[in-house]
Design a protein around this motif. Structure first.
Motif, mmCIF file in Angstrom:
data_model
loop_
_atom_site.group_PDB
_atom_site.id
_atom_site.type_symbol
_atom_site.label_atom_id
_atom_site.label_comp_id
_atom_site.label_asym_id
_atom_site.label_seq_id
_atom_site.Cartn_x
_atom_site.Cartn_y
_atom_site.Cartn_z
ATOM 1 N N VAL A 185 -39.216 -0.848 34.859
ATOM 2 C CA VAL A 185 -39.300 -1.523 36.146
ATOM 3 C C VAL A 185 -40.767 -1.882 36.379
ATOM 4 O O VAL A 185 -41.637 -1.015 36.364
ATOM 5 C CB VAL A 185 -38.785 -0.603 37.270
ATOM 6 N N SER A 186 -41.037 -3.168 36.557
ATOM 7 C CA SER A 186 -42.438 -3.567 36.733
ATOM 8 C C SER A 186 -42.842 -3.460 38.199
ATOM 9 O O SER A 186 -44.001 -3.277 38.520
ATOM 10 C CB SER A 186 -42.655 -4.990 36.219
ATOM 11 N N ASP A 187 -41.869 -3.562 39.097
ATOM 12 C CA ASP A 187 -42.182 -3.540 40.518
ATOM 13 C C ASP A 187 -40.991 -2.935 41.260
ATOM 14 O O ASP A 187 -39.851 -3.271 40.954
ATOM 15 C CB ASP A 187 -42.442 -4.991 40.983
ATOM 16 N N GLY A 188 -41.247 -2.053 42.213
ATOM 17 C CA GLY A 188 -40.151 -1.471 42.976
ATOM 18 C C GLY A 188 -39.466 -0.340 42.222
ATOM 19 O O GLY A 188 -40.074 0.336 41.403
ATOM 20 N N ASP A 230 -36.937 -13.073 34.608
ATOM 21 C CA ASP A 230 -36.762 -14.519 34.754
ATOM 22 C C ASP A 230 -36.194 -14.883 36.117
ATOM 23 O O ASP A 230 -36.527 -15.929 36.674
ATOM 24 C CB ASP A 230 -35.816 -15.046 33.662
ATOM 25 N N VAL A 231 -35.327 -14.023 36.644
ATOM 26 C CA VAL A 231 -34.756 -14.278 37.965
ATOM 27 C C VAL A 231 -35.884 -14.282 38.992
ATOM 28 O O VAL A 231 -35.992 -15.190 39.823
ATOM 29 C CB VAL A 231 -33.714 -13.197 38.343
ATOM 30 N N ALA A 232 -36.748 -13.266 38.904
ATOM 31 C CA ALA A 232 -37.851 -13.151 39.847
ATOM 32 C C ALA A 232 -38.794 -14.348 39.715
ATOM 33 O O ALA A 232 -39.218 -14.936 40.722
ATOM 34 C CB ALA A 232 -38.618 -11.855 39.596
ATOM 35 N N GLY A 273 -38.746 -16.948 42.561
ATOM 36 C CA GLY A 273 -39.888 -16.493 43.350
ATOM 37 C C GLY A 273 -39.580 -15.302 44.246
ATOM 38 O O GLY A 273 -40.119 -15.192 45.349
ATOM 39 N N TYR A 274 -38.717 -14.422 43.793
ATOM 40 C CA TYR A 274 -38.343 -13.270 44.615
ATOM 41 C C TYR A 274 -39.351 -12.132 44.501
ATOM 42 O O TYR A 274 -39.894 -11.881 43.433
ATOM 43 C CB TYR A 274 -36.972 -12.737 44.196
ATOM 44 N N GLU A 275 -39.529 -11.461 45.615
ATOM 45 C CA GLU A 275 -40.337 -10.246 45.590
ATOM 46 C C GLU A 275 -39.481 -9.109 46.134
ATOM 47 O O GLU A 275 -38.372 -9.331 46.613
ATOM 48 C CB GLU A 275 -41.590 -10.440 46.446
ATOM 49 N N LEU A 305 -37.483 -6.014 36.946
ATOM 50 C CA LEU A 305 -37.672 -5.462 35.603
ATOM 51 C C LEU A 305 -38.738 -6.233 34.843
ATOM 52 O O LEU A 305 -38.989 -7.403 35.107
ATOM 53 C CB LEU A 305 -36.355 -5.530 34.820
ATOM 54 N N GLU A 306 -39.320 -5.547 33.884
ATOM 55 C CA GLU A 306 -40.279 -6.215 33.019
ATOM 56 C C GLU A 306 -39.558 -7.150 32.068
ATOM 57 O O GLU A 306 -38.400 -6.943 31.736
ATOM 58 C CB GLU A 306 -41.067 -5.160 32.210
ATOM 59 N N LYS A 307 -40.278 -8.165 31.627
ATOM 60 C CA LYS A 307 -39.709 -9.147 30.695
ATOM 61 C C LYS A 307 -39.283 -8.453 29.388
ATOM 62 O O LYS A 307 -40.037 -7.650 28.826
ATOM 63 C CB LYS A 307 -40.756 -10.210 30.412
ATOM 64 N N THR A 308 -38.060 -8.733 28.953
ATOM 65 C CA THR A 308 -37.560 -8.085 27.744
ATOM 66 C C THR A 308 -37.248 -9.081 26.633
ATOM 67 O O THR A 308 -37.141 -8.701 25.482
ATOM 68 C CB THR A 308 -36.254 -7.322 28.040
ATOM 69 N N GLY A 309 -37.059 -10.352 26.995
ATOM 70 C CA GLY A 309 -36.626 -11.320 25.997
ATOM 71 C C GLY A 309 -35.145 -11.186 25.685
ATOM 72 O O GLY A 309 -34.674 -11.669 24.673
ATOM 73 N N THR A 310 -34.402 -10.518 26.548
ATOM 74 C CA THR A 310 -32.952 -10.358 26.373
ATOM 75 C C THR A 310 -32.239 -10.976 27.584
ATOM 76 O O THR A 310 -32.900 -11.356 28.553
ATOM 77 C CB THR A 310 -32.563 -8.869 26.297
ATOM 78 N N PRO A 311 -30.917 -11.066 27.542
ATOM 79 C CA PRO A 311 -30.196 -11.635 28.681
ATOM 80 C C PRO A 311 -30.399 -10.848 29.988
ATOM 81 O O PRO A 311 -30.098 -11.361 31.064
ATOM 82 C CB PRO A 311 -28.730 -11.573 28.243
ATOM 83 N N VAL A 312 -30.911 -9.625 29.899
ATOM 84 C CA VAL A 312 -31.173 -8.834 31.106
ATOM 85 C C VAL A 312 -32.186 -9.559 32.002
ATOM 86 O O VAL A 312 -32.119 -9.470 33.222
ATOM 87 C CB VAL A 312 -31.694 -7.425 30.721
ATOM 88 N N ASP A 313 -33.073 -10.325 31.387
ATOM 89 C CA ASP A 313 -34.070 -11.077 32.153
ATOM 90 C C ASP A 313 -33.426 -12.046 33.141
ATOM 91 O O ASP A 313 -34.015 -12.397 34.145
ATOM 92 C CB ASP A 313 -34.961 -11.895 31.199
ATOM 93 N N ARG A 314 -32.240 -12.499 32.806
ATOM 94 C CA ARG A 314 -31.597 -13.515 33.631
ATOM 95 C C ARG A 314 -30.412 -12.924 34.378
ATOM 96 O O ARG A 314 -29.442 -13.610 34.664
ATOM 97 C CB ARG A 314 -31.138 -14.693 32.760
#
Lengths: 196, 416
Positions: free
Chosen positions: B132-135, B149-151, B155-157, B185-194
């Motif tokens: 988790v990069s934030d929160g 990628d969603v964030a 532009g979500y915080e 979440l931190e960038k992973t390069g997987t579908p979790v990013d989206r």
């Protein structure tokens, strides 16, 4: 299609009454066996399945004394994994556990820990009447090895023992993850380098 | 001396030579690009899931189940019942089990319902856990954790409200139950990013006032009431399973595949991926074959230009010969010119490839979720480049041999 009478021997079955309602059949391809290998530390677990046609050349329930002898002989051979799937000497493997048996599609699961002749006899007439019956040999092995990383290849002497077998689909799990191979009669060696 | 001559000769015919070089450069860039996408796709797929022994879902195909549950690609698989999930979770072989529920979306991103165990158990790139990069991970029923990628795209915080839409790109939104971003979440390069990750209960919660895919008119249960409710899902899409011991994986897989109460399918992610490559392999080979043919075409084009230049340079060659150059030198000059063209073409092709990667990387990532790494050329790629240069030299032998055979007298003759 014949009703599949699932004998409730599966570890997952919770309600026998429900299970009897179920009709489902597994895949069955003549000439193609399946071998699953799991490497964990110094242990190697193997699970082998092959169609009856590959092993004894027939898939009806054994009727004559000859048939029965053929099945018994096959089961005895399948219970000696080191003669079928030859591992390199350097690995220092020995068989810790080996069981083999015949299961018929119609009966669903046979008790995996032994070859129960009686169970087959019960269904003999049934089997004979139904042309769609398939039988499968099933074996489970547990090997203890001094050094599993020395298992660079496995030679499938299995193809020499059973001339009807053409191919074995192999699934392997090791530290490197899960992967699959196809071993064919023409090239009966499985190369496992790169998995350790 | 002869090198200078070759350079000067090429420079004198800058336009045709330039076109030939451009053709070679484009073909090389195409060939290497196809190779790059192929290996990049494989690596990116293989890196997406690790540490999971089995994926369980409704009986479909292993590739379909893998693609839908992990990559969110392709047709939805059937759901599996919660009862079967509980049954599986109780098996002694099962060390951990993480449910996954798909079906809703937020803007263009998928919403996935799961448990907090997902953040511990889901691993990518040979065992790397999610960070988790934030929160923080979700705590409240209406908390959502979003991928990098969603964030970035929206532009979500932390604390931003999210309204989940029913289904994909649907007009019906679950407006009455807005979520709050609790972690990024931190960038992973997987579908979790989206992916927008919420709890499994939350997926149920947003459907409390819904029946048969539509909201019950006038009914809106307040969030506080929903929080009090027993929210147990009826069905989930799939489950990730880790076993106690690796030795039990196959027997558990078999038991699940023969589970009598419900047609379920358990797959080994690595094996399913391999199956996918077997299917894709044919198309891959075709693609490589076609791009290889493009390189061959460009080289043959080069041969054609050298052939046609021979006519123009008839006098030139004759003068070389008259000045004392041996036929071998004429041959060498032509081959050298071709090799120079091939080298410049290959280098330019490599430059084009990297320029294309640089521009295309973020676009491909956002469109297909495929992260193509920009790395120095691999040994294999260098061999390809060398092969192109060598092929250029071989191809040029044909016109060069003709020049070699052409007699001095032939070149000196004035033709009408």
């Amino acid at each position: 299609m014949k009703t599949l009478h699932v004998l409730v021997l599966s570890a997952l079955a919770t309600s026998p009454a429900l299970a009897e309602e179920t009709r489902q059949l597994g895949a069955h391809e003549h000439g193609v066996g399946q071998l699953d290998i799991a490497f964990d530390g110094q242990q190697v677990a193997m699970e082998f399945h092959a169609p009856g046609a590959d092993i004894v050349g027939f898939e009806y329930a054994p009727e004559s004394a000859e048939d029965r002898a053929a099945v018994d002989e096959a089961v005895a051979m399948l219970a000696r994994p080191m003669d079928l799937f030859v591992l390199p000497e350097a690995a220092g493997c020995s068989v810790a556990k080996a069981t083999a048996g015949l299961e018929s599609e119609e009966e669903g699961h046979e008790d995996e820990h032994g070859h129960d002749e009686h169970e087959h006899d019960d269904h003999e007439h049934d089997d004979h009447a139904d042309e769609a019956t398939h039988t499968e040999f099933h074996a489970e092995y547990l090997l203890a090895c001094a050094d599993t990383s020395a298992i660079a290849n496995i030679t499938f002497a299995y193809f020499e023992t059973f001339p009807n077998a053409l191919e074995v689909e192999v699934q392997v799990i090791s530290d490197a993850g899960a992967t699959s191979f196809e071993v064919e009669r023409d090239a009966p060696t499985l190369d496992l380098r790169g998995l350790f | 001396m002869i090198l200078r001559l070759a350079f000067a000769s090429l420079a004198a015919r800058a336009l045709t030579v330039g076109m030939t070089i451009l053709a070679i450069a484009l073909s090389v860039a195409l060939f290497l690009g196809v190779e790059k996408v192929r290996t990049g796709a494989k690596a990116s797929f293989a890196d997406t899931i690790s540490g999971t022994d089995l994926i369980v879902g409704a009986r479909s195909g292993s590739v379909q189940l893998l693609l839908y549950s992990v990559f969110r690609i392709g047709n939805a698989t059937n759901n599996m019942t919660w009862d079967s999930y509980k049954d599986l979770a109780a098996q002694p072989e099962v060390d951990w089990i993480v449910p996954i529920s798909l079906g809703d979306s937020h803007r263009q991103f998928r919403v996935m319902g799961t448990t907090t165990a997902f953040f511990e158990r889901y691993k990518y790139r040979s065992g790397q856990p999610l960070a988790v990069s934030d929160g923080a991970v979700m705590d409240d029923l209406f908390d959502a954790v979003i991928g990098a990628d969603v964030a970035a795209t929206l532009g979500y915080e932390i604390g931003a409200p999210i309204v989940v839409a029913h289904g994909l790109a649907s007009f019906t939104e679950h407006k009455d139950q807005p979520f709050r971003v609790s972690g990024i979440l931190e960038k992973t390069g997987t579908p979790v990013d989206r992916t927008v990750i919420v709890s499994l209960e939350a997926i149920e919660a947003i459907h409390v006032d819904w029946r048969n895919g539509a909201q019950i008119p006038g009914q809106s249960t307040p969030a506080d009431v929903i929080r009090q409710m027993q929210l147990e899902p009826q069905a989930i899409t799939a489950a990730l399973i880790g076993t106690q011991s690796r030795l039990q994986v196959f027997s558990l897989q078999r038991a699940i595949n023969e589970y009598p109460q419900e047609p379920l399918l358990a797959i080994l992610p690595g094996v399913a991926l391999q199956e996918l490559w077997q299917i894709v392999g044919i198309a891959e080979t075709a693609l490589i074959g076609v791009s290889g043919m493009v390189v061959v075409t460009a080289l043959i084009g080069m041969m054609a230009t050298i052939f046609s230049s021979l006519n123009e340079r008839r006098r030139e060659m004759a003068i070389f010969r008259a000045m004392g150059a041996r036929p071998r030198v004429v041959l060498g000059l032509l081959v050298l010119e071709a090799v120079l063209m091939a080298i410049i073409g290959a280098a330019l092709g490599l430059a084009l490839l990297y320029a294309g990667l640089f521009i295309g990387q973020p676009l491909i990532d956002s469109a297909f979720g495929l992260w193509l790494p920009i790395e120095p050329p691999s040994m294999r790629e260098l061999w390809v480049l060398l092969g192109v240069v060598a092929a250029g030299a071989i191809v040029s032998m044909v016109p060069a041999y003709r020049a070699y055979r052409m007699s001095l007298a032939d070149g000196m003759m004035v033709r009408n």
